[in-house]
Design a protein around this motif. Structure first.
Motif, mmCIF file in Angstrom:
data_model
loop_
_atom_site.group_PDB
_atom_site.id
_atom_site.type_symbol
_atom_site.label_atom_id
_atom_site.label_comp_id
_atom_site.label_asym_id
_atom_site.label_seq_id
_atom_site.Cartn_x
_atom_site.Cartn_y
_atom_site.Cartn_z
ATOM 1 N N LYS A 189 35.115 82.367 -70.275
ATOM 2 C CA LYS A 189 35.629 83.473 -71.077
ATOM 3 C C LYS A 189 37.012 83.173 -71.644
ATOM 4 C CE LYS A 189 33.053 87.028 -68.548
ATOM 5 N NZ LYS A 189 33.153 88.270 -67.749
ATOM 6 N N THR A 191 38.127 81.787 -74.273
ATOM 7 C CA THR A 191 38.411 81.982 -75.699
ATOM 8 C C THR A 191 38.273 83.432 -76.143
ATOM 9 O OG1 THR A 191 36.109 81.437 -76.243
ATOM 10 C CG2 THR A 191 37.704 79.631 -76.251
ATOM 11 N N GLU A 199 48.336 88.830 -74.579
ATOM 12 C CA GLU A 199 48.364 87.674 -75.482
ATOM 13 C C GLU A 199 49.801 87.266 -75.800
ATOM 14 O OE1 GLU A 199 45.879 85.891 -76.151
ATOM 15 O OE2 GLU A 199 44.164 86.937 -76.995
ATOM 16 N N TYR A 206 49.151 78.760 -75.919
ATOM 17 C CA TYR A 206 48.639 78.372 -77.233
ATOM 18 C C TYR A 206 49.522 77.280 -77.859
ATOM 19 C CZ TYR A 206 46.510 82.827 -76.180
ATOM 20 O OH TYR A 206 45.857 83.848 -75.534
ATOM 21 N N ARG A 264 45.406 73.366 -71.537
ATOM 22 C CA ARG A 264 44.297 73.024 -72.437
ATOM 23 C C ARG A 264 42.962 73.200 -71.730
ATOM 24 N NH1 ARG A 264 46.492 67.939 -76.212
ATOM 25 N NH2 ARG A 264 48.294 69.099 -77.023
ATOM 26 N N LEU A 267 42.083 77.017 -71.363
ATOM 27 C CA LEU A 267 41.614 77.667 -72.578
ATOM 28 C C LEU A 267 40.394 76.977 -73.187
ATOM 29 C CD1 LEU A 267 45.015 78.614 -74.238
ATOM 30 C CD2 LEU A 267 43.430 80.090 -73.000
ATOM 31 N N GLY A 268 39.824 76.016 -72.469
ATOM 32 C CA GLY A 268 38.583 75.394 -72.914
ATOM 33 C C GLY A 268 38.748 74.372 -74.019
ATOM 34 N N PHE A 269 39.965 73.819 -74.188
ATOM 35 C CA PHE A 269 40.214 72.863 -75.255
ATOM 36 C C PHE A 269 40.192 71.417 -74.776
ATOM 37 C CE2 PHE A 269 41.243 76.655 -77.438
ATOM 38 C CZ PHE A 269 41.194 76.386 -78.799
#
Length: 352
Positions: A189, A191, A199, A206, A264, A267-269
């Motif tokens: 979840k 993203t 945020e 980010y 990273r 956040l799934g990057f």
């Protein structure tokens, strides 16, 4: 309301007791290079006075790391591991540790991977910052120190590591103190959009997704940390001395790589590493924490707004109490050490 009043009375009484405490003392060990076994203590200086710094550290090989840590208190005391967050260091607990020692605890305060004197044993080991690696490090440290069970207490990265251990290795955890409640990340979840207020507090995550963020952290690690401290804890008037004392933790050669990978991956990057795949699969199921737990929120936390704790109630199946600490921000143990100590001791004292 009555529960909160009772808690405040207990806090005042225990804080007063510490100021006149005699008995268990603080013992600091000597620093040494890692040797595959615990460094030997060469100093037996005892003190009842508050300490200004963890001046003397130990070093021990544990898993893929040689971990730098402070150890205070009697060897036969109730083991307590105090786990710091990012961007902070072990001095978040410089006031908490002696208060726990005064109550007879054996206190271990390690630098997390990428911080302070903690180093990777091999150059080829991935500089992972994913949550599975943090939890695995704590189990490796406990094994190296021959600690079968301990109270685990932390915030931010350290709270996440404690939650991972409590969820997957409950037999190793006497009790859990976690700031901001259940901190095991749901990568699936990652993203999804969050409320605007949250945020805004996560801006740095980010930023670190970009190569500009990596370059900025490399060049300005202390300036970024100071900005984070200010935003994370708007009511905390920390001094230059307090900041500089902790900022040495950021000089670690693996600091940037570990931090960048942590956010990273969160956040799934970027992918996690194969060596932690099995642990991550278990964490993806969002395991319930069964051990006795006290969760804390600072009501002035600039990262994660305080809640009544009910939203995370389903993540805990054992005894749990949630407390909101007035005027405290994200670095709660350093901003209100008495409240943090009370939570730890409430769980530790049940082991007597």
């Amino acid at each position: 309301m009555s529960e909160q009043l009772n808690y405040e009375r207990r806090r005042l009484l225990t804080t007063a007791a510490i100021s006149i405490a005699v008995g268990p003392f603080i013992m600091a060990g000597s620093a040494s290079a890692h040797s595959g076994r615990e460094s030997q203590t060469t100093s037996s200086t005892f003190s009842q006075e508050p300490i200004s710094s963890f001046d003397v550290l130990k070093q021990i090989d544990a898993g893929v790391l040689t971990i730098g840590y402070a150890e205070l208190g009697p060897n036969d005391g109730i083991p307590v591991l105090l786990l710091h967050g990012w961007p902070y260091g072990i001095h978040s607990f410089v006031d908490v540790a002696p208060m726990l020692v005064a109550r007879g605890c054996r206190v271990i305060v390690p630098y997390l991977r990428g911080h302070g004197t903690t180093r990777f044993l091999r150059s080829e080991t991935p500089r992972s910052g994913q949550q599975a690696s943090l939890g695995a490090d704590i189990i490796a440290l406990m094994d190296a120190l021959k600690i079968s069970r301990a109270v685990l207490a932390g915030y931010d990265w350290g709270g996440r590591a404690a939650c991972v251990v409590a969820a997957l290795w409950p037999e190793r955890c006497m009790g859990l103190v976690s700031v901001n409640s259940y901190l095991i990340q749901d990568i699936a979840k990652a993203t999804l959009p969050l409320p605007a207020l949250i945020e805004a507090g996560f801006w740095y995550q980010y930023y670190f997704l970009t190569e500009r963020g990596r370059a900025g952290l490399t060049a300005n690690r202390r300036d970024i940390a100071r900005l984070m401290w200010t935003r994370n804890s708007p009511n905390w008037r920390f001094t230059d001395t307090e900041f500089d004392r902790s900022a040495t933790a950021f000089d670690n050669p693996d600091y940037v790589e570990v931090v960048i990978h942590s956010y990273r991956h969160r956040l799934g990057f970027t992918d996690g590493y194969l060596m932690y795949q099995d642990i991550e699969k278990q964490l993806a199921l969002q395991p319930v924490i069964t051990v006795p737990s006290i969760t804390l929120d600072g009501d002035a936390d600039g990262v994660v707004p305080a809640t009544d704790g009910k939203a995370m109630a389903g993540k805990f199946s054992g005894w749990r109490q949630h407390r909101v600490i007035p005027n405290a921000g994200h670095n709660l143990p350093q901003e209100n050490p008495a409240a943090f100590t009370d939570a730890v001791w409430e769980l530790a004292s049940k082991q007597q």
